[in-house]
Design a protein around this motif. Structure first.
Motif, PDB file in Angstrom:
ATOM      1  N   MET A 164       3.034  -2.406  -7.070  1.00 59.19           N
ATOM      2  CA  MET A 164       2.751  -3.008  -8.374  1.00 59.19           C
ATOM      3  C   MET A 164       3.584  -4.264  -8.605  1.00 59.19           C
ATOM      4  O   MET A 164       3.114  -5.230  -9.204  1.00 59.19           O
ATOM      5  N   TRP A 165       4.829  -4.251  -8.144  1.00 55.68           N
ATOM      6  CA  TRP A 165       5.708  -5.428  -8.308  1.00 55.68           C
ATOM      7  C   TRP A 165       5.121  -6.640  -7.586  1.00 55.68           C
ATOM      8  O   TRP A 165       5.156  -7.757  -8.101  1.00 55.68           O
ATOM      9  N   SER A 218       5.298   3.874 -11.510  1.00 52.15           N
ATOM     10  CA  SER A 218       6.155   3.011 -10.685  1.00 52.15           C
ATOM     11  C   SER A 218       7.601   3.478 -10.711  1.00 52.15           C
ATOM     12  O   SER A 218       8.318   3.370  -9.716  1.00 52.15           O
ATOM     13  N   ILE A 232       4.440   3.369  -5.256  1.00 50.37           N
ATOM     14  CA  ILE A 232       3.636   2.666  -6.255  1.00 50.37           C
ATOM     15  C   ILE A 232       4.386   1.463  -6.819  1.00 50.37           C
ATOM     16  O   ILE A 232       3.819   0.383  -6.993  1.00 50.37           O
ATOM     17  N   GLY A 233       5.680   1.650  -7.108  1.00 49.63           N
ATOM     18  CA  GLY A 233       6.456   0.588  -7.751  1.00 49.63           C
ATOM     19  C   GLY A 233       6.492  -0.700  -6.940  1.00 49.63           C
ATOM     20  O   GLY A 233       6.297  -1.798  -7.477  1.00 49.63           O
ATOM     21  N   SER A 234       6.725  -0.587  -5.653  1.00 50.49           N
ATOM     22  CA  SER A 234       6.790  -1.781  -4.807  1.00 50.49           C
ATOM     23  C   SER A 234       5.455  -2.505  -4.765  1.00 50.49           C
ATOM     24  O   SER A 234       5.387  -3.742  -4.820  1.00 50.49           O
ATOM     25  N   TYR A 259      14.829   2.926 -12.668  1.00 47.60           N
ATOM     26  CA  TYR A 259      14.694   1.603 -12.056  1.00 47.60           C
ATOM     27  C   TYR A 259      16.046   1.055 -11.605  1.00 47.60           C
ATOM     28  O   TYR A 259      16.134   0.400 -10.552  1.00 47.60           O
ATOM     29  N   PRO A 291       8.874   4.839  -6.880  1.00 49.24           N
ATOM     30  CA  PRO A 291       9.133   3.405  -6.688  1.00 49.24           C
ATOM     31  C   PRO A 291       8.738   2.893  -5.306  1.00 49.24           C
ATOM     32  O   PRO A 291       8.250   1.772  -5.175  1.00 49.24           O
TER      33      PRO A 291
END
Length: 597
Positions: free
Chosen positions: A52-53, A41, A48-50, A208, A45
């Motif tokens: 997963m969030w 993530s 994947i990060g968005s 981050y 970001p």
């Protein structure tokens, strides 16, 4: 035949009473996979990060911990209500996992085994008869041995039960519910070390914080004043090391940081003092609408909350922020000079003025309860200008400036009297507004009589000129607010003629005072009534509350009028006071001598 025998043996191993279990995961593997997802993530970001969030609350909590470097559970951005909700959800999940561990690891015979407390032996009658031959000492010894045996058996059963519980707790740590969409889970102590190592290896905290799509820093901070207050401690080092982050902050965050920089906490905010320039520029852009109407309203409301706060330091810092952010610009078409409150003049010149001005009016009205002197005078002058602006712009905002001013004068009479002495334009404004309020009440007398009964309404007989050739005066019963009446009494008693530069303004003020005197203080005798008729009352003597017909002017207010600064006011007040109050007036010290002649 061999297959049938094998299937039969497998079927014999399955418990017929075993319930269906949910999807489970091995705890250590779960948190290792979560650490891998945390790394992915941070490296990707936007891809994947968005995702997963939004879909994995536990991973979103890990991202918040990594961004803020506050490895707490619940996370640092949660308020008290959210913390309590998360703790209860964790307790409920733990209870479910404990029951699952009991089904998985506890032997079947232990599950069905009931722990019973041994009961004392009951002796038969024959045994009792035989026992009568033994001595009392022997019987006591037998009962004691029996009690000790019972205690030993109970202790053994309890120890066995606690040992089983300890084993189950140990085994429970290895099993957890496999549900990525459930509420954030509490990381075990062993996984925190893994998370710290992953953060150090891949510099996840930096990634981050610098990510803008999505902006994990703003998501971790949250929205609103309470959110930035919770994030204040860990946000200061980040902003100090990366000043460029200021342009990404929400209006509430930059305004709050600037307020703290101007605060009185000493060396605690030293890091922020070097950032006041970028913070001030960001606040200015927010207030002037460069980031949109929504951000302008958020920034203004946060600052106005401090403007109307009962803490004097907060009010001072908020005025300083607003003045330095937008108050230094000159307004060419305004004759007023508001000094350190010059930001008030800018509100009617902003792009979003029709939305900002009602917001400013709302909080300035609250701030009048705390301010005094020059600041109070400035706020009242600004509110009078805003009333004109709101009427011209035809907004739906219902702002009764006269009622607000009269209520302020009636409630904070000493503070307002001091302000009237120091600032003659403020006194002239108040006298003019109160005089106009009485004139409107006389003109709309019929409509006023239809008003609902209220403890705040007063009926009063006021002389009114009729437009005929003789200009005969007649009295009419009008209904006014009690605050307007009390404000008029305070203004009349504190007024005195002054010699100052603006003769026209002085004449207008004196004319307005004379109108109020004629309405309220100077006795009035109708044309068809003898002057000796003592039953005729008008003005303040006739003022009564509409709901109970009691006198609306107290004896203290008559004393205040009789001790007025202007001799003319004191004389007429003493002459028009009700007879029941005359002894009290005579006993008052310091009354001007013309009041008795």
């Amino acid at each position: 035949s061999a297959d049938k025998e094998r299937n039969g043996s497998q079927a014999s191993l399955i418990r017929p009473d075993k319930p269906k279990l949910p999807r489970l995961a091995v705890t250590s593997i779960w948190w290792r996979v979560s650490s891998v997802a945390l790394v992915l993530s941070g490296l990707l970001p936007d891809q994947i990060g968005s995702e997963m969030w939004d879909k994995n609350p536990t991973l979103a909590a890990l991202i918040r911990m990594t961004t803020s470097q506050k490895y707490r559970y619940p996370t640092a951005d949660c308020n008290e209500i959210e913390k309590e909700r998360v703790r209860r959800a964790e307790e409920t999940t733990k209870e479910k996992e404990a029951k699952i561990a009991e089904l998985l690891f506890m032997p079947l015979k232990e599950q069905n085994k009931k722990i019973e407390k041994p009961e004392p032996q009951v002796l038969s009658p024959a045994h009792r008869r035989r026992g009568m031959r033994s001595s009392a000492r022997q019987r006591a010894k037998q009962e004691k041995n029996m009690a000790v045996e019972q205690e030993r058996q109970a202790a053994a059963l309890h120890a066995e039960k606690m040992k089983l519980r300890k084993v189950l707790r140990t085994l429970q740590k290895n099993v957890m519910l496999w549900d990525p969409k459930q509420d954030q889970r509490k990381p075990p102590k062993g996984s925190i070390t893994l998370l710290l190592a992953v953060n150090d290896s891949f510099a996840l905290a930096e990634k981050y914080r610098l990510s803008t799509s999505p902006d994990f820093l703003l998501r971790t901070i949250g929205e609103g004043r309470s959110a930035i207050e919770r994030a204040y401690d860990w946000l200061i080092p980040i902003v100090s090391s990366h000043p460029a982050i200021i342009d990404r902050l929400q209006p509430s965050a930059s305004c709050f940081l600037l307020l703290r920089a101007y605060g009185v906490e000493g060396d605690k905010n030293r890091e922020l003092l070097s950032l006041t320039g970028p913070l001030l520029l960001h606040v200015t852009k927010c207030l002037t609408g460069e980031f949109g109407e929504h951000h302008a309203l958020l920034a203004m409301e946060l600052l106005l909350q401090d403007i109307a706060d009962e803490n004097s330091d907060r009010r001072r810092c908020a005025r300083k922020v607003l003045q330095e952010a937008v108050g230094d610009a000159k307004v060419l078409d305004s004759p007023r000079d508001l000094g350190h409150c010059g930001w008030l003049l800018q509100m009617t010149h902003f792009k979003n003025r029709e939305e900002l001005v009602p917001l400013v009016v709302k909080y300035l009205t609250r701030a009048l309860a705390y301010e005094r002197g020059k600041v109070l005078s400035t706020y009242i002058a600004a509110l009078s200008e805003y009333k004109i602006f709101l009427e011209a712009s035809k907004t739906e905002e219902n702002f009764d400036f006269v009622s607000m001013l009269c209520e302020l004068i009636a409630v904070r009479s000493h503070v307002c009297s001091d302000a009237f002495d120091r600032f003659p334009p403020l006194r002239a404004l108040a006298i003019s507004q109160v005089k106009n309020a009485f004139e409107r009440a006389i003109e709309s007398n019929d409509a006023a009589k239809l008003m609902a009964s209220s403890s705040y309404l007063v009926t009063i007989s006021i002389p009114r000129e009729v437009g005929d050739c003789d200009q005969k005066r007649n009295a009419s019963i009008v209904v006014v607010s009690s605050n307007i009446l009390h404000a008029a009494i305070i203004l009349i008693s504190n007024w005195r003629r002054r010699d100052y530069g603006d003769c026209e303004a002085q004449n207008d003020e004196e004319t307005a005072i004379l109108h109020l005197l004629r309405y309220l203080v100077i006795p009035f005798v109708p044309n068809d009534t003898d002057e000796g008729d003592g039953n005729t009352v008008s003005g303040l003597s006739s003022a009564k509350y509409k709901h109970n017909e009691k006198r609306a002017v107290s004896v203290e207010e008559w004393v205040l009028l009789a001790k007025a600064r202007a001799e003319k006011v004191a004389k007429h007040a003493a002459l028009s006071a009700p007879n029941i109050f005359l002894p009290r007036l005579l006993l008052c010290c310091g009354m001007p001598s013309p009041s008795f002649y």
